[in-house]
Design an enzyme around this catalytic site. Structure first.
Site, PDB file in Angstrom:
ATOM      1  N   PRO A 262      36.120  29.618  42.975  1.00 43.45           N
ATOM      2  CG  PRO A 262      36.504  28.954  40.677  1.00 43.45           C
ATOM      3  CD  PRO A 262      35.984  30.052  41.731  1.00 43.45           C
ATOM      4  CG  ASN A 263      39.203  24.672  42.096  1.00 41.22           C
ATOM      5  OD1 ASN A 263      38.749  23.549  42.089  1.00 41.22           O
ATOM      6  ND2 ASN A 263      39.166  25.088  40.822  1.00 41.22           N
TER       7      ASN A 263
ATOM      8  CD  GLU B 240      41.207  41.191  40.813  1.00 36.72           C
ATOM      9  OE1 GLU B 240      40.620  42.302  40.275  1.00 36.72           O
ATOM     10  OE2 GLU B 240      41.850  40.343  40.418  1.00 36.72           O
TER      11      GLU B 240
ATOM     12  NE  ARG C 114      43.716  25.562  43.743  1.00 32.64           N
ATOM     13  CZ  ARG C 114      43.425  26.637  43.242  1.00 32.64           C
ATOM     14  NH1 ARG C 114      42.771  27.409  44.138  1.00 32.64           N
ATOM     15  NH2 ARG C 114      43.491  26.919  42.138  1.00 32.64           N
TER      16      ARG C 114
ATOM     17  CE1 TYR D 169      46.839  29.805  44.813  1.00 29.11           C
ATOM     18  CE2 TYR D 169      46.862  27.256  44.011  1.00 29.11           C
ATOM     19  CZ  TYR D 169      46.560  28.660  43.825  1.00 29.11           C
ATOM     20  OH  TYR D 169      46.276  29.134  42.432  1.00 29.11           O
TER      21      TYR D 169
ATOM     22  CG  ASN E  69      40.624  34.785  45.519  1.00 29.20           C
ATOM     23  OD1 ASN E  69      40.839  34.891  44.166  1.00 29.20           O
ATOM     24  ND2 ASN E  69      41.567  34.002  46.247  1.00 29.20           N
TER      25      ASN E  69
ATOM     26  CB  ALA F 180      39.600  29.681  37.579  1.00 32.42           C
TER      27      ALA F 180
ATOM     28  CG  HIS G 205      44.450  37.214  42.900  1.00 31.85           C
ATOM     29  ND1 HIS G 205      43.343  36.638  42.338  1.00 31.85           N
ATOM     30  CD2 HIS G 205      44.002  38.367  42.441  1.00 31.85           C
ATOM     31  CE1 HIS G 205      42.633  36.931  41.619  1.00 31.85           C
ATOM     32  NE2 HIS G 205      42.969  38.248  41.571  1.00 31.85           N
TER      33      HIS G 205
ATOM     34  NE  ARG H 196      50.173  30.541  40.009  1.00 29.24           N
ATOM     35  CZ  ARG H 196      48.977  30.096  40.409  1.00 29.24           C
ATOM     36  NH1 ARG H 196      48.231  30.912  41.275  1.00 29.24           N
ATOM     37  NH2 ARG H 196      48.550  28.888  40.296  1.00 29.24           N
TER      38      ARG H 196
HETATM   39  C1  DQA Z   1      44.045  32.740  42.798  1.00 28.90           C
HETATM   40  C2  DQA Z   1      44.813  32.925  41.594  1.00 28.90           C
HETATM   41  C3  DQA Z   1      43.893  32.376  40.475  1.00 28.90           C
HETATM   42  O1  DQA Z   1      44.786  32.456  38.915  1.00 28.90           O
HETATM   43  C4  DQA Z   1      43.693  30.891  40.629  1.00 28.90           C
HETATM   44  O2  DQA Z   1      42.959  30.367  39.287  1.00 28.90           O
HETATM   45  C5  DQA Z   1      43.237  30.561  41.956  1.00 28.90           C
HETATM   46  C6  DQA Z   1      43.670  31.382  43.117  1.00 28.90           C
HETATM   47  C7  DQA Z   1      44.764  33.259  44.070  1.00 28.90           C
HETATM   48  O3  DQA Z   1      44.195  33.459  45.196  1.00 28.90           O
HETATM   49  O4  DQA Z   1      46.086  33.391  43.964  1.00 28.90           O
HETATM   50  O5  DQA Z   1      42.249  29.924  41.979  1.00 28.90           O
HETATM   51  O6  DQA Z   1      42.867  33.657  42.847  1.00 28.90           O
END
Ligand code: DQA
Length: 149
Positions: free
Chosen positions: A10-11, A98, A18, A23, A74, A77, A100, A107
């Protein structure tokens, strides 16, 4: 030719606009292009999915098989909340990495917990878009090793 399913959570469709201070300015399309180009060099084929919905992410993991040899994920959240994603990864049993973009340990503390960490071969974080490319190389190495054994 190895087949890899790449799942963005998501997002991540909002990358580029964003929270640029966290990011950066890279867009998801740019990441996907870089991944696709590296996959070509490594003789891999990718299926790339982005979803904002937990159930859809579960289905994407379930549907990765039988086509995919491995998964790059990835969960964004959902990393920090989802037993369903953990169970889906366990049930397909494909090697998974996994990813990120950010170093979640630098964070908020709620980002320090990954529900899926125990179901993946490894975790790569903190290198921005490069995290995904490193994950593809990690998958290549995992698949090469399993072909030898
Ligand atoms: C994320 C890190 C997560 O905590 C966050 O909710 C994201 C992006 C990252 O790629 O750094 O949406 O997965």
């Amino acid at each position: 030719m190895k087949h890899i399913t790449v799942i963005h959570g998501p997002n991540l469709n909002m990358l580029g606009s964003r929270e640029a201070e966290i990011y950066g300015s890279i867009r998801l399309e740019d990441i996907n292009q870089r991944l696709t180009s590296l996959a070509g060099e490594l003789e891999m084929e990718l299926r790339i999915i982005q979803t904002n919905h937990e159930g859809e992410m579960v289905e994407s993991i379930q549907e990765a098989k039988p086509w995919a040899d491995a998964i790059i994920i990835n969960p964004a959240a959902f990393t920090h909340t989802s037993v369903a994603i953990l169970d889906a990864l366990k049930s397909v049993g494909l090697p998974a990495v996994e990813v990120h973009l950010t170093n979640v340990y630098a964070r908020e503390t709620f980002r320090h917990r990954s529900y899926i960490a125990g179901a993946v071969a490894g975790r790569i974080m903190g290198f921005g878009a490069e995290s995904y490319l490193l994950a593809l190389r990690a998958i290549q190495s995992i698949l090469e090793k399993s072909a030898l054994s």
